[in-house]
Enzyme design. Sequence first.
Site, mmCIF file in Angstrom:
data_model
loop_
_atom_site.group_PDB
_atom_site.id
_atom_site.type_symbol
_atom_site.label_atom_id
_atom_site.label_comp_id
_atom_site.label_asym_id
_atom_site.label_seq_id
_atom_site.Cartn_x
_atom_site.Cartn_y
_atom_site.Cartn_z
ATOM 1 N N GLY A 187 0.909 -1.353 0.103
ATOM 2 C CA GLY A 187 0.113 0.131 -0.046
ATOM 3 C C GLY A 187 0.897 1.046 -0.077
ATOM 4 C CG ASP A 188 0.372 3.864 2.286
ATOM 5 O OD1 ASP A 188 -0.846 4.261 1.900
ATOM 6 O OD2 ASP A 188 0.512 3.436 3.368
ATOM 7 N N GLY B 244 1.680 5.185 -4.096
ATOM 8 C CA GLY B 244 1.407 6.256 -4.958
ATOM 9 C C GLY B 244 0.240 5.991 -5.890
ATOM 10 C CE LYS B 245 -3.120 1.873 -3.330
ATOM 11 N NZ LYS B 245 -2.101 1.845 -2.494
ATOM 12 C CB ALA C 212 -7.837 3.667 0.436
ATOM 13 N N GLY C 213 -6.012 5.665 1.994
ATOM 14 C CA GLY C 213 -5.468 7.225 1.976
ATOM 15 C C GLY C 213 -4.744 7.372 0.742
ATOM 16 C CG HIS C 214 -5.780 6.664 -2.473
ATOM 17 N ND1 HIS C 214 -6.623 5.782 -3.486
ATOM 18 C CD2 HIS C 214 -5.158 5.287 -1.766
ATOM 19 C CE1 HIS C 214 -6.603 4.506 -3.101
ATOM 20 N NE2 HIS C 214 -5.870 4.261 -2.321
ATOM 21 C CD GLN D 236 -6.844 -1.093 1.217
ATOM 22 O OE1 GLN D 236 -7.887 -1.700 0.595
ATOM 23 N NE2 GLN D 236 -7.171 -0.022 1.830
ATOM 24 C CB THR E 174 -5.967 6.304 6.680
ATOM 25 O OG1 THR E 174 -6.311 6.398 5.342
ATOM 26 C CG2 THR E 174 -7.308 5.982 7.472
ATOM 27 N N GLY F 134 -2.305 8.591 10.262
ATOM 28 C CA GLY F 134 -1.237 9.521 10.861
ATOM 29 C C GLY F 134 -0.133 9.011 11.241
ATOM 30 C CG LEU G 115 14.155 7.240 -9.722
ATOM 31 C CD1 LEU G 115 14.367 5.709 -9.131
ATOM 32 C CD2 LEU G 115 14.212 7.467 -11.052
ATOM 33 C CG ASP G 116 11.334 12.271 -6.026
ATOM 34 O OD1 ASP G 116 10.625 11.401 -6.369
ATOM 35 O OD2 ASP G 116 10.804 13.036 -5.281
ATOM 36 C CB VAL H 149 10.945 12.353 -11.048
ATOM 37 C CG1 VAL H 149 11.589 11.242 -11.750
ATOM 38 C CG2 VAL H 149 10.085 13.588 -11.964
HETATM 39 P P1 GDP Z 1 -1.561 5.592 -2.237
HETATM 40 O O1 GDP Z 1 -2.149 5.349 -1.077
HETATM 41 O O2 GDP Z 1 -1.206 4.319 -2.892
HETATM 42 O O3 GDP Z 1 -2.363 6.338 -3.129
HETATM 43 O O4 GDP Z 1 -0.211 6.569 -1.846
HETATM 44 P P2 GDP Z 1 -0.393 7.639 -0.480
HETATM 45 O O5 GDP Z 1 -0.995 8.896 -1.185
HETATM 46 O O6 GDP Z 1 -0.774 7.011 0.705
HETATM 47 O O7 GDP Z 1 1.146 7.858 -0.617
HETATM 48 C C1 GDP Z 1 2.046 8.318 -1.456
HETATM 49 C C2 GDP Z 1 2.860 9.670 -1.229
HETATM 50 O O8 GDP Z 1 3.890 9.939 -2.197
HETATM 51 C C3 GDP Z 1 1.596 10.790 -1.369
HETATM 52 O O9 GDP Z 1 2.173 11.810 -0.372
HETATM 53 C C4 GDP Z 1 2.007 11.351 -2.981
HETATM 54 O O10 GDP Z 1 1.824 12.569 -3.073
HETATM 55 C C5 GDP Z 1 3.392 11.010 -2.869
HETATM 56 N N1 GDP Z 1 4.023 10.764 -4.301
HETATM 57 C C6 GDP Z 1 3.508 9.957 -5.233
HETATM 58 N N2 GDP Z 1 4.334 9.833 -6.152
HETATM 59 C C7 GDP Z 1 5.431 10.374 -5.777
HETATM 60 C C8 GDP Z 1 6.704 10.504 -6.484
HETATM 61 O O11 GDP Z 1 6.854 10.091 -7.645
HETATM 62 N N3 GDP Z 1 7.596 11.281 -5.699
HETATM 63 C C9 GDP Z 1 7.453 11.914 -4.402
HETATM 64 N N4 GDP Z 1 8.254 12.415 -4.013
HETATM 65 N N5 GDP Z 1 6.029 11.630 -3.843
HETATM 66 C C10 GDP Z 1 5.193 10.764 -4.552
HETATM 67 P P1 IMO Z 2 -3.792 2.609 0.628
HETATM 68 O O1 IMO Z 2 -5.015 2.476 -0.282
HETATM 69 C C1 IMO Z 2 -1.335 0.857 3.701
HETATM 70 C C2 IMO Z 2 -3.212 -2.005 6.539
HETATM 71 C C3 IMO Z 2 -3.285 -1.538 7.858
HETATM 72 C C4 IMO Z 2 -3.356 -2.879 8.646
HETATM 73 C C5 IMO Z 2 -3.928 -3.655 7.577
HETATM 74 C C6 IMO Z 2 -5.231 -3.991 7.931
HETATM 75 O O2 IMO Z 2 -3.421 4.271 1.043
HETATM 76 O O3 IMO Z 2 -2.592 2.057 0.136
HETATM 77 P P2 IMO Z 2 -7.533 -2.691 7.730
HETATM 78 O O4 IMO Z 2 -8.111 -1.457 8.376
HETATM 79 O O5 IMO Z 2 -7.673 -2.615 6.247
HETATM 80 O O6 IMO Z 2 -8.428 -3.857 8.533
HETATM 81 O O7 IMO Z 2 -6.238 -3.167 8.425
HETATM 82 O O8 IMO Z 2 -3.857 -2.933 6.468
HETATM 83 N N1 IMO Z 2 -3.729 -1.034 5.542
HETATM 84 C C7 IMO Z 2 -2.983 -0.148 4.927
HETATM 85 N N2 IMO Z 2 -1.698 0.169 4.838
HETATM 86 N N3 IMO Z 2 -2.060 1.626 2.835
HETATM 87 C C8 IMO Z 2 -3.432 1.349 3.025
HETATM 88 O O9 IMO Z 2 -4.012 1.752 2.003
HETATM 89 C C9 IMO Z 2 -4.004 0.468 3.842
HETATM 90 N N4 IMO Z 2 -5.071 0.177 4.276
HETATM 91 C C10 IMO Z 2 -5.090 -0.773 5.082
HETATM 92 O O10 IMO Z 2 -2.190 -0.439 8.353
HETATM 93 O O11 IMO Z 2 -1.769 -3.047 8.918
HETATM 94 MG MG MG Z 3 -2.095 5.421 1.090
#
Ligand code: GDP
Ligand code: IMO
Ligand code: MG
Length: 427
Positions: free
Chosen positions: A12-13, A15-16, A39-41, A223, A299, A301, A331-332, A413
């Site tokens: 997860g996280d 950069g979706k 999720a937190g995007h 995720q 989501t 913090g 990559l940056d 980047v």
């Molecule tokens: P997601 O849950 O997959 O949508 O990812 P998150 O938003 O939780 O976390 C990705 C973080 O990386 C966010 O703060 C984006 O703004 C940041 N991000 C995404 N792509 C890039 C990148 O190529 N470079 C940098 N520096 N930050 C990025």
């Molecule tokens: P995005 O979409 C990262 C993790 C939680 C926990 C496990 C189960 O932003 O990538 P849950 O509340 O889903 O039952 O928790 O999954 N988790 C994530 N980790 N990014 C997420 O979403 C996540 N959504 C759930 O931290 O370990």
């Molecule tokens: Mg996220």
Amino acid sequence: MPALVLLGAQWGDEGKGKATDLLGGSVDYVVRYQGGNNAGHTVVVGDQKYALHLLPSGILSPGCTPVIGNGVVVDPSVLFSELNGLNERGVDTSKLLISGNAHIITPYNVTVDKVTERFLGKRKIGTTGRGIGPTYADKINRVGIRIQDLYDESILTQKVEAALDGKNQLLTKVFNRRAIEVEKVVEELLGYADRLKPYVADTVLVLNQALEQDKVVLFEGGQGTLLDIDHGTYPFVTSSNPTAGGACTGSGVGPTKISRVIGILKAYTTRVGSGPFPTELFDEDGEALRRIGGERGVTTGRDRRCGWFDAVIARYATRVNGLTDFFLTKLDVLTGWDEIPVCVAYEIDGRRVEELPYSQTDFHHAKPVYEYLPGWSEDITQAKTFADLPKNAQNYVKALEEMSGAPISAIGVGPGRDETIEVNSFL
Ligand code: GDP
Ligand code: IMO
Ligand code: MG
């Protein structure tokens, strides 16, 4: 033209949100197919930053219809506060469609999630506490509440009764909590019905008709692959299928319609919550990745656990999702290291293992085997083409591509929409 799936290749996280938003301008529909507001995007458009939890990231592209599919679990109060927040910032959300078959995260399931975690103590999963697991459990147990139930008070009441019969026993006798009153829950849920109504649709029909008319549909995973209930690091996973197959079950679009599956892959690795993580760092490098990458949960913090890139995991993601492409992000963040370790295999009880072990015990014992790739110090955030990258950054990308089993078609980047190098077109 086609249906594309965009999903997380790690924990997860990756950069979706950014990747979906980037493609959102060129697609007709963006569909969430599983998960919920766990999720937190993050999406950055110009100087504006948006944090989306439940809404598909395509909501920020005016031409695109955002869809919440049947596989998603919906907390209506969160949905409304997210919609309000966007409306206050001038984003039009009127095109949103929500499947009547999507399950509702009821207040008692948020309670059960939190109480269960407390009782697990040091064995806890580290959930987001949003009621995700208990809501999917109710769905599988056939005592879930669906959006369409809000439009028949009698059915809704019977279903809430059925759900609470067992749950109240658990809450009062095991967890020492007060019982939850059926009437209060029904009243709260009915309070959401009118505002939800204009969005509720037969999304299966809408999406399949759109595909018949050659519209482009993008499925956005929440995720990531290693958090998948079937293919992830069980039990330290979420309670749905973020992997590619989930896009079909969670939307009612058949696998024959899907032409491309894009894995979002961070140039290093992060994880939130409990569970194994072979390349996790506990030193100043881990601290530096967290600081430079801004690795803090959108989501909850919570600080994200950070480590080097793991090619074993990337290969696994290619396999279980049938990935056609990778979108390499962040990559940056790796700028400035003299050399960058990349995990190419694991050592498990003295053996070298190239592929992700299916045994949980083995995975818990896995130690990373590193190769060290030369780093770069030049700022790459302005790079527009692959050729603009310093040679060592190019080689890092090529090495990752070779190890991971699918072409890297885009490179992030920076967090902004335009801070992306497109290598091959996705559409
Ligand atoms: P997601 O849950 O997959 O949508 O990812 P998150 O938003 O939780 O976390 C990705 C973080 O990386 C966010 O703060 C984006 O703004 C940041 N991000 C995404 N792509 C890039 C990148 O190529 N470079 C940098 N520096 N930050 C990025
Ligand atoms: P995005 O979409 C990262 C993790 C939680 C926990 C496990 C189960 O932003 O990538 P849950 O509340 O889903 O039952 O928790 O999954 N988790 C994530 N980790 N990014 C997420 O979403 C996540 N959504 C759930 O931290 O370990
Ligand atoms: Mg996220």
